[in-house]
Design a protein around this motif. Structure first.
Motif, PDB file in Angstrom:
ATOM      1  N   ALA A 118       0.832  -1.207   0.000  1.00  0.00           N
ATOM      2  CA  ALA A 118       0.000   0.000   0.000  1.00  0.00           C
ATOM      3  C   ALA A 118       0.863   1.252   0.000  1.00  0.00           C
ATOM      4  O   ALA A 118       0.630   2.194  -0.771  1.00  0.00           O
ATOM      5  CB  ALA A 118      -0.926  -0.011   1.219  1.00  0.00           C
ATOM      6  N   LEU A 119       1.878   1.262   0.849  1.00  0.00           N
ATOM      7  CA  LEU A 119       2.780   2.416   0.904  1.00  0.00           C
ATOM      8  C   LEU A 119       3.554   2.572  -0.402  1.00  0.00           C
ATOM      9  O   LEU A 119       3.798   3.691  -0.862  1.00  0.00           O
ATOM     10  CB  LEU A 119       3.743   2.264   2.087  1.00  0.00           C
ATOM     11  CG  LEU A 119       3.089   2.278   3.476  1.00  0.00           C
ATOM     12  CD1 LEU A 119       4.132   2.021   4.555  1.00  0.00           C
ATOM     13  CD2 LEU A 119       2.374   3.604   3.725  1.00  0.00           C
ATOM     14  N   SER A 125       3.451   6.829  -6.630  1.00  0.00           N
ATOM     15  CA  SER A 125       2.559   7.789  -7.295  1.00  0.00           C
ATOM     16  C   SER A 125       3.005   9.216  -7.005  1.00  0.00           C
ATOM     17  O   SER A 125       3.041  10.065  -7.899  1.00  0.00           O
ATOM     18  CB  SER A 125       1.116   7.583  -6.830  1.00  0.00           C
ATOM     19  OG  SER A 125       0.645   6.300  -7.191  1.00  0.00           O
ATOM     20  N   LEU A 126       3.362   9.483  -5.752  1.00  0.00           N
ATOM     21  CA  LEU A 126       3.853  10.815  -5.392  1.00  0.00           C
ATOM     22  C   LEU A 126       5.160  11.137  -6.117  1.00  0.00           C
ATOM     23  O   LEU A 126       5.427  12.292  -6.465  1.00  0.00           O
ATOM     24  CB  LEU A 126       4.063  10.899  -3.879  1.00  0.00           C
ATOM     25  CG  LEU A 126       2.802  10.876  -3.013  1.00  0.00           C
ATOM     26  CD1 LEU A 126       3.168  10.764  -1.543  1.00  0.00           C
ATOM     27  CD2 LEU A 126       1.950  12.112  -3.261  1.00  0.00           C
ATOM     28  N   ALA A 127       5.968  10.101  -6.376  1.00  0.00           N
ATOM     29  CA  ALA A 127       7.256  10.298  -7.049  1.00  0.00           C
ATOM     30  C   ALA A 127       7.120  10.417  -8.560  1.00  0.00           C
ATOM     31  O   ALA A 127       8.106  10.653  -9.254  1.00  0.00           O
ATOM     32  CB  ALA A 127       8.203   9.150  -6.703  1.00  0.00           C
ATOM     33  N   GLY A 128       5.910  10.232  -9.095  1.00  0.00           N
ATOM     34  CA  GLY A 128       5.705  10.341 -10.539  1.00  0.00           C
ATOM     35  C   GLY A 128       5.990   9.077 -11.309  1.00  0.00           C
ATOM     36  O   GLY A 128       6.043   9.101 -12.537  1.00  0.00           O
ATOM     37  N   TYR A 162      -3.022   5.168  -6.731  1.00  0.00           N
ATOM     38  CA  TYR A 162      -3.601   5.738  -5.511  1.00  0.00           C
ATOM     39  C   TYR A 162      -4.776   4.883  -5.030  1.00  0.00           C
ATOM     40  O   TYR A 162      -4.947   4.669  -3.809  1.00  0.00           O
ATOM     41  CB  TYR A 162      -4.073   7.170  -5.753  1.00  0.00           C
ATOM     42  CG  TYR A 162      -2.986   8.207  -5.624  1.00  0.00           C
ATOM     43  CD1 TYR A 162      -2.223   8.304  -4.466  1.00  0.00           C
ATOM     44  CD2 TYR A 162      -2.723   9.099  -6.655  1.00  0.00           C
ATOM     45  CE1 TYR A 162      -1.220   9.252  -4.342  1.00  0.00           C
ATOM     46  CE2 TYR A 162      -1.721  10.067  -6.543  1.00  0.00           C
ATOM     47  CZ  TYR A 162      -0.979  10.128  -5.384  1.00  0.00           C
ATOM     48  OH  TYR A 162       0.016  11.075  -5.260  1.00  0.00           O
ATOM     49  N   ALA A 163      -5.593   4.406  -5.960  1.00  0.00           N
ATOM     50  CA  ALA A 163      -6.731   3.567  -5.578  1.00  0.00           C
ATOM     51  C   ALA A 163      -6.252   2.288  -4.897  1.00  0.00           C
ATOM     52  O   ALA A 163      -6.772   1.899  -3.837  1.00  0.00           O
ATOM     53  CB  ALA A 163      -7.564   3.225  -6.817  1.00  0.00           C
ATOM     54  N   TRP A 204     -11.200  -3.318 -10.703  1.00  0.00           N
ATOM     55  CA  TRP A 204     -12.278  -2.629 -11.429  1.00  0.00           C
ATOM     56  C   TRP A 204     -11.957  -1.148 -11.613  1.00  0.00           C
ATOM     57  O   TRP A 204     -12.136  -0.601 -12.708  1.00  0.00           O
ATOM     58  CB  TRP A 204     -13.600  -2.786 -10.683  1.00  0.00           C
ATOM     59  CG  TRP A 204     -14.735  -2.082 -11.359  1.00  0.00           C
ATOM     60  CD1 TRP A 204     -15.402  -2.447 -12.494  1.00  0.00           C
ATOM     61  CD2 TRP A 204     -15.320  -0.828 -10.951  1.00  0.00           C
ATOM     62  NE1 TRP A 204     -16.367  -1.524 -12.816  1.00  0.00           N
ATOM     63  CE2 TRP A 204     -16.345  -0.521 -11.900  1.00  0.00           C
ATOM     64  CE3 TRP A 204     -15.094   0.044  -9.893  1.00  0.00           C
ATOM     65  CZ2 TRP A 204     -17.117   0.630 -11.794  1.00  0.00           C
ATOM     66  CZ3 TRP A 204     -15.868   1.196  -9.797  1.00  0.00           C
ATOM     67  CH2 TRP A 204     -16.863   1.469 -10.725  1.00  0.00           C
ATOM     68  N   LEU A 205     -11.466  -0.488 -10.570  1.00  0.00           N
ATOM     69  CA  LEU A 205     -11.108   0.928 -10.688  1.00  0.00           C
ATOM     70  C   LEU A 205      -9.960   1.111 -11.684  1.00  0.00           C
ATOM     71  O   LEU A 205      -9.952   2.078 -12.461  1.00  0.00           O
ATOM     72  CB  LEU A 205     -10.709   1.484  -9.316  1.00  0.00           C
ATOM     73  CG  LEU A 205     -11.854   1.674  -8.321  1.00  0.00           C
ATOM     74  CD1 LEU A 205     -11.314   2.082  -6.954  1.00  0.00           C
ATOM     75  CD2 LEU A 205     -12.852   2.713  -8.839  1.00  0.00           C
ATOM     76  N   THR A 206      -9.005   0.192 -11.673  1.00  0.00           N
ATOM     77  CA  THR A 206      -7.910   0.261 -12.646  1.00  0.00           C
ATOM     78  C   THR A 206      -8.454   0.164 -14.065  1.00  0.00           C
ATOM     79  O   THR A 206      -8.042   0.905 -14.968  1.00  0.00           O
ATOM     80  CB  THR A 206      -6.900  -0.870 -12.395  1.00  0.00           C
ATOM     81  OG1 THR A 206      -6.408  -0.771 -11.054  1.00  0.00           O
ATOM     82  CG2 THR A 206      -5.730  -0.792 -13.357  1.00  0.00           C
TER      83      THR A 206
END
Length: 269
Positions: A118-119, A125-128, A162-163, A204-206
């Motif tokens: 999760a982390l 994601s924060l790192a691009g 993120y999801a 599903w979100l992906t």
């Protein structure tokens, strides 16, 4: 093309894109069979332990079924990455539970892995460089082209990562308090219950994010096209050289012409 043809073609292209996305997700995450291989060892462990409170029997049964799942895949010459990951996860749980003589610790390595994953989704994601893009890029044959050449796709991968991260964090927020407060059976059944629904929600979100994103850039096709173009250019140059060589007189012909000219000058003199 009529006004009626264009929407039909656009609809077909959209359906094709969704089908490709579904197939890629199915391949990347193992599909129904992968989910069964993920759930079955833990389900067997908690079932046996609930019936007889025998840690050793429960652990051996869970490990044995994981090995059987790998063997079945090997016999069928199928991909074994999901089954192997299941074996390693169960093995860590078995070793940890037996070393501490605490059946509840069978689940702890998997819970720590979930939290770490999760982390990882959130930090990347924060790192691009969203982790889901690193996972799915090779599946879509785009590798890392989405980072610099396909911003819409990078945005979709970021949302999906993120999801995944938030869903797995929510799952960890439920499981870790139970690890401290609940008994082994309660923790085991809740964990088994939470194996599939959060996973399906994240997949599903992906799919939703990627289905709306631009199509992937097939870098493998680009490399093949570049190789073909280079080969064609090399062949063209070789043909030009051959044609140019055929138009010029050969060494023997040039020598004969030079001798005739010299002979003519001698005769005139």
């Amino acid at each position: 093309m009529t006004s009626l043809d264009k929407p039909t073609e656009e609809t077909t292209e959209a359906d094709d894109a969704r089908a490709v996305t579904e197939a890629a997700l199915f391949e990347a995450f193992g599909g129904v069979r992968g989910m069964i291989e993920t759930v079955l060892p833990g389900l067997l462990f908690v079932t046996i332990f609930t019936l007889n409170n025998d840690l050793h029997m429960s652990a051996i049964a869970a490990l044995a079924v994981s090995v059987v799942l790998v063997v079945v895949r090997l016999v069928m010459k199928d991909t074994v990455k999901h089954a192997f990951s299941g074996v390693f996860g169960v093995a860590f749980g078995v070793v940890f539970a037996m070393m501490t003589d605490n059946a509840k610790n069978f689940y702890l390595p998997g819970m720590l892995y979930t939290l770490g994953l999760a982390l990882a989704y959130i930090v990347t994601s924060l790192a691009g460089v969203p982790l889901i893009g690193l996972i799915l890029g090779p599946v879509f044959k785009e590798n890392l082209s989405w980072r610099t050449r396909n911003p819409g796709r990078k945005k979709a991968y970021t949302k999906a990562s993120y999801a995944w991260g938030l869903i797995l964090l929510a799952k960890s927020a439920i499981l870790f308090p139970l690890y401290w407060w609940a008994d082994t059976e309660q923790l085991g059944w809740v964990l088994v219950t939470l194996k599939i629904p959060p996973f399906l929600l994240a997949v599903w979100l992906t799919w939703v994010f990627l289905a709306k994103a631009p199509a992937p850039i097939d870098v493998f096709a680009e490399m093949e096209a570049a190789d073909e173009a280079e080969k064609a250019e090399r062949e063209r140059r070789e043909r030009e050289q051959e044609e140019a060589g055929g138009a010029l007189p050969g060494p023997s012909e040039a020598d004969g012409e030079a001798a005739d000219l010299r002979g003519g000058r001698h005769r005139k003199s």
